[in-house]
Design a protein around this motif. Sequence first.
Motif, PDB file in Angstrom:
ATOM      1  N   TYR A 139      25.198  77.171 117.308  1.00 31.06           N
ATOM      2  CA  TYR A 139      23.963  77.809 117.772  1.00 31.06           C
ATOM      3  C   TYR A 139      23.281  78.589 116.644  1.00 31.06           C
ATOM      4  O   TYR A 139      22.087  78.406 116.369  1.00 31.06           O
ATOM      5  CB  TYR A 139      24.287  78.733 118.945  1.00 31.06           C
ATOM      6  CG  TYR A 139      23.150  79.630 119.359  1.00 31.06           C
ATOM      7  CD1 TYR A 139      21.945  79.101 119.818  1.00 31.06           C
ATOM      8  CD2 TYR A 139      23.281  81.019 119.293  1.00 31.06           C
ATOM      9  CE1 TYR A 139      20.897  79.929 120.199  1.00 31.06           C
ATOM     10  CE2 TYR A 139      22.246  81.852 119.670  1.00 31.06           C
ATOM     11  CZ  TYR A 139      21.055  81.302 120.123  1.00 31.06           C
ATOM     12  OH  TYR A 139      20.016  82.120 120.490  1.00 31.06           O
ATOM     13  N   ILE A 175      13.904  74.456 128.546  1.00 32.45           N
ATOM     14  CA  ILE A 175      13.651  75.901 128.664  1.00 32.45           C
ATOM     15  C   ILE A 175      13.786  76.329 130.122  1.00 32.45           C
ATOM     16  O   ILE A 175      14.309  77.413 130.422  1.00 32.45           O
ATOM     17  CB  ILE A 175      12.261  76.260 128.108  1.00 32.45           C
ATOM     18  CG1 ILE A 175      12.220  76.027 126.593  1.00 32.45           C
ATOM     19  CG2 ILE A 175      11.925  77.720 128.405  1.00 32.45           C
ATOM     20  CD1 ILE A 175      10.828  76.103 125.994  1.00 32.45           C
ATOM     21  N   TYR A 222      19.624  76.185 124.966  1.00 28.44           N
ATOM     22  CA  TYR A 222      18.531  75.460 125.629  1.00 28.44           C
ATOM     23  C   TYR A 222      17.188  76.054 125.215  1.00 28.44           C
ATOM     24  O   TYR A 222      16.245  75.337 124.860  1.00 28.44           O
ATOM     25  CB  TYR A 222      18.675  75.540 127.153  1.00 28.44           C
ATOM     26  CG  TYR A 222      19.851  74.783 127.722  1.00 28.44           C
ATOM     27  CD1 TYR A 222      19.800  73.400 127.884  1.00 28.44           C
ATOM     28  CD2 TYR A 222      21.004  75.449 128.115  1.00 28.44           C
ATOM     29  CE1 TYR A 222      20.871  72.701 128.428  1.00 28.44           C
ATOM     30  CE2 TYR A 222      22.084  74.764 128.650  1.00 28.44           C
ATOM     31  CZ  TYR A 222      22.013  73.389 128.805  1.00 28.44           C
ATOM     32  OH  TYR A 222      23.070  72.702 129.331  1.00 28.44           O
ATOM     33  N   ASN A 223      17.111  77.371 125.283  1.00 23.21           N
ATOM     34  CA  ASN A 223      15.858  78.036 124.927  1.00 23.21           C
ATOM     35  C   ASN A 223      15.513  77.818 123.455  1.00 23.21           C
ATOM     36  O   ASN A 223      14.365  77.534 123.106  1.00 23.21           O
ATOM     37  CB  ASN A 223      15.970  79.530 125.215  1.00 23.21           C
ATOM     38  CG  ASN A 223      14.748  80.291 124.752  1.00 23.21           C
ATOM     39  OD1 ASN A 223      13.662  80.139 125.299  1.00 23.21           O
ATOM     40  ND2 ASN A 223      14.910  81.105 123.712  1.00 23.21           N
ATOM     41  N   ARG A 233      25.887  77.887 128.668  1.00 22.89           N
ATOM     42  CA  ARG A 233      25.165  78.951 127.964  1.00 22.89           C
ATOM     43  C   ARG A 233      23.669  78.666 127.984  1.00 22.89           C
ATOM     44  O   ARG A 233      23.232  77.522 127.828  1.00 22.89           O
ATOM     45  CB  ARG A 233      25.646  79.060 126.518  1.00 22.89           C
ATOM     46  CG  ARG A 233      27.040  79.604 126.383  1.00 22.89           C
ATOM     47  CD  ARG A 233      27.418  79.789 124.933  1.00 22.89           C
ATOM     48  NE  ARG A 233      26.506  80.687 124.241  1.00 22.89           N
ATOM     49  CZ  ARG A 233      26.633  81.030 122.969  1.00 22.89           C
ATOM     50  NH1 ARG A 233      27.627  80.526 122.250  1.00 22.89           N
ATOM     51  NH2 ARG A 233      25.783  81.851 122.402  1.00 22.89           N
ATOM     52  N   SER A 234      22.885  79.708 128.119  1.00 15.59           N
ATOM     53  CA  SER A 234      21.431  79.531 128.225  1.00 15.59           C
ATOM     54  C   SER A 234      20.730  79.538 126.867  1.00 15.59           C
ATOM     55  O   SER A 234      19.707  78.855 126.687  1.00 15.59           O
ATOM     56  CB  SER A 234      20.845  80.639 129.100  1.00 15.59           C
ATOM     57  OG  SER A 234      21.150  81.917 128.555  1.00 15.59           O
ATOM     58  N   GLU A 235      21.269  80.289 125.884  1.00 13.31           N
ATOM     59  CA  GLU A 235      20.544  80.485 124.620  1.00 13.31           C
ATOM     60  C   GLU A 235      20.215  79.189 123.880  1.00 13.31           C
ATOM     61  O   GLU A 235      19.081  79.030 123.391  1.00 13.31           O
ATOM     62  CB  GLU A 235      21.339  81.412 123.684  1.00 13.31           C
ATOM     63  CG  GLU A 235      21.606  82.794 124.233  1.00 13.31           C
ATOM     64  CD  GLU A 235      22.976  82.892 124.862  1.00 13.31           C
ATOM     65  OE1 GLU A 235      23.415  81.890 125.481  1.00 13.31           O
ATOM     66  OE2 GLU A 235      23.602  83.956 124.748  1.00 13.31           O
ATOM     67  N   ALA A 285      17.301  77.010 130.933  1.00  8.43           N
ATOM     68  CA  ALA A 285      17.686  78.360 130.498  1.00  8.43           C
ATOM     69  C   ALA A 285      17.198  79.402 131.496  1.00  8.43           C
ATOM     70  O   ALA A 285      17.915  80.359 131.820  1.00  8.43           O
ATOM     71  CB  ALA A 285      17.120  78.639 129.110  1.00  8.43           C
ATOM     72  N   LYS A 300      19.187  79.988 134.606  1.00 11.62           N
ATOM     73  CA  LYS A 300      20.359  80.827 134.371  1.00 11.62           C
ATOM     74  C   LYS A 300      19.968  82.300 134.232  1.00 11.62           C
ATOM     75  O   LYS A 300      20.708  83.185 134.643  1.00 11.62           O
ATOM     76  CB  LYS A 300      21.094  80.358 133.110  1.00 11.62           C
ATOM     77  CG  LYS A 300      21.614  78.915 133.196  1.00 11.62           C
ATOM     78  CD  LYS A 300      22.226  78.471 131.873  1.00 11.62           C
ATOM     79  CE  LYS A 300      22.622  77.001 131.897  1.00 11.62           C
ATOM     80  NZ  LYS A 300      23.676  76.703 132.891  1.00 11.62           N
ATOM     81  N   GLU A 301      18.790  82.558 133.621  1.00 12.80           N
ATOM     82  CA  GLU A 301      18.319  83.936 133.421  1.00 12.80           C
ATOM     83  C   GLU A 301      16.819  83.993 133.709  1.00 12.80           C
ATOM     84  O   GLU A 301      15.998  83.976 132.795  1.00 12.80           O
ATOM     85  CB  GLU A 301      18.594  84.394 131.986  1.00 12.80           C
ATOM     86  CG  GLU A 301      20.064  84.498 131.627  1.00 12.80           C
ATOM     87  CD  GLU A 301      20.276  85.068 130.234  1.00 12.80           C
ATOM     88  OE1 GLU A 301      19.694  86.140 129.936  1.00 12.80           O
ATOM     89  OE2 GLU A 301      20.998  84.435 129.443  1.00 12.80           O
ATOM     90  N   ILE A 319      24.604  72.896 122.858  1.00  3.30           N
ATOM     91  CA  ILE A 319      24.413  72.581 124.281  1.00  3.30           C
ATOM     92  C   ILE A 319      25.540  71.685 124.784  1.00  3.30           C
ATOM     93  O   ILE A 319      26.086  71.888 125.877  1.00  3.30           O
ATOM     94  CB  ILE A 319      23.042  71.907 124.500  1.00  3.30           C
ATOM     95  CG1 ILE A 319      21.919  72.923 124.256  1.00  3.30           C
ATOM     96  CG2 ILE A 319      22.941  71.308 125.899  1.00  3.30           C
ATOM     97  CD1 ILE A 319      20.529  72.318 124.219  1.00  3.30           C
ATOM     98  N   TYR A 352      12.789  83.834 127.094  1.00  4.83           N
ATOM     99  CA  TYR A 352      12.716  82.470 127.617  1.00  4.83           C
ATOM    100  C   TYR A 352      11.338  82.196 128.232  1.00  4.83           C
ATOM    101  O   TYR A 352      10.772  81.103 128.069  1.00  4.83           O
ATOM    102  CB  TYR A 352      13.799  82.239 128.671  1.00  4.83           C
ATOM    103  CG  TYR A 352      15.223  82.391 128.168  1.00  4.83           C
ATOM    104  CD1 TYR A 352      15.515  82.600 126.825  1.00  4.83           C
ATOM    105  CD2 TYR A 352      16.300  82.328 129.064  1.00  4.83           C
ATOM    106  CE1 TYR A 352      16.812  82.745 126.374  1.00  4.83           C
ATOM    107  CE2 TYR A 352      17.604  82.466 128.625  1.00  4.83           C
ATOM    108  CZ  TYR A 352      17.856  82.682 127.285  1.00  4.83           C
ATOM    109  OH  TYR A 352      19.148  82.823 126.853  1.00  4.83           O
TER     110      TYR A 352
END
Length: 464
Positions: free
Chosen positions: A317, A371, A350-351, A346-348, A374, A377-378, A340, A384
């Motif tokens: 990442y 996005i 993807y964003n 994990r979301s980071e 992501a 998830k958040e 990914i 994001y």
Amino acid sequence: MYKILAAMSICVLLTPVLFAQEIIDRPLEPKREKAKKIYRDLTWATYLRASRRFPEARDVYQRVLHLHTSSAFTHAQLANVSLAIHDIRTADQESRRAIEINPKNPLPRFLLAQVMFKRTVNSRQKNWQPVIEQLRKVTQLDPDYVDAYQYLGEIAATKEDPELGKQAFKQLTRLMPYQPVFFLRLGNAYEDLGDSEEAIRSYERAVKIDDTMWQGHESLGRLYIASYEPAENSIYSTDNPTAELINSAVEKITKAISAYTKMRRYAPNIPRQFDKMLGIFRARLGSLYLTADRPKQAIETLNKIFIEDPEHADANYILGLSYQEIKDFEKAEFHLRNAIRISPDRSEPYNALGYLLAELGTNLEYAVDIIQIALKKEPENGAYLDSLGWTYFKMGKDELARIELEKAVKFESESWEIQDHLGDIYLKIGMKNNAIGAWQKAKTLNPENKKIRQKIERYYTKIK
């Protein structure tokens, strides 16, 4: 005549020999005979003690004491061999008698302290104070009495008294400055007292003397990380951390990585999970380098992780972000896709991949899709929402871009980058005053940014 002279010469020559023989054969005076016997017995007892024939040595010392009861030396030696054969009662009696005769001699006091130590170890009530007091009397009489300080150090460890340990091992490092174990133990005492700086100095001295002392490296790694974490928290809790703060954090975690690397090299039976921990620290260092706008150093640091763990999600990442900074977009995309794949929850990543594609202006529909993954998830993550709004902006979907960027500002009001993006979309849809307002907020948050100042100057003049 010559015969008479010859006879006289022979008599003259023989007289000293005959006289010497007479001296040898003559009995010694009683007191000198006694001294001779004592000296002979003490010499023999010393040999027996050196040969570890302790019971025989004890018998000889007892025989000497029948001849010379007031000898502090002999009482002390009898106490010494009695300790060696675990005759604690005799050792106690004889050491005390030696102290009575010569209270300024540290040896019998040390022997008595050993007797007290053994009794305390075997007792239910561990009252160490009398032992400590006796050992301190030894060091008062002889400030360089190494064995006494070693006993004090062991008592400190047993009764968990770091202050006593500090005092003992400070003296031992003074007396034996090239013994790394004493610096290690001194570091332990300082650490237990909460004095991390002195503990680090002691551990650093220990490994300087003996680089293979893995316990010292392990302790240093732990303390370096402990001092690093507050600095890391300070860096990531502000939008504009100072270079001094970042450099200090980099130095601390670099030292921690070095210490743990040496521990791994020298320590026996290191568990496999330790390599993962080392990888985490390298990833954190790589992230720091990226924060400090040093992406090449981040890349160099992170690539080392793959030697032990090619599937390290954090390394992939942060490498993706680092390669993006140096405009190697192909490698950036490769590592973000890897992140990914390795860690799909994990979301980071993807964003980050979506934002990269938006910046490149390629595969924008896919960028929106990942996005949105992501955001599922958040959903209240301002960064994001900014990525999604910026992607819509690149696609020409201006109204959707405005909606997402205005939501992003609500969650990340202190982000100059989101304010800048919002200003751009306001300008595009004709809301120039709003654009100027957003850029002015961005300028307040990032006063050194020349591009934002130029936008304000250019469009503010046009509005006027």
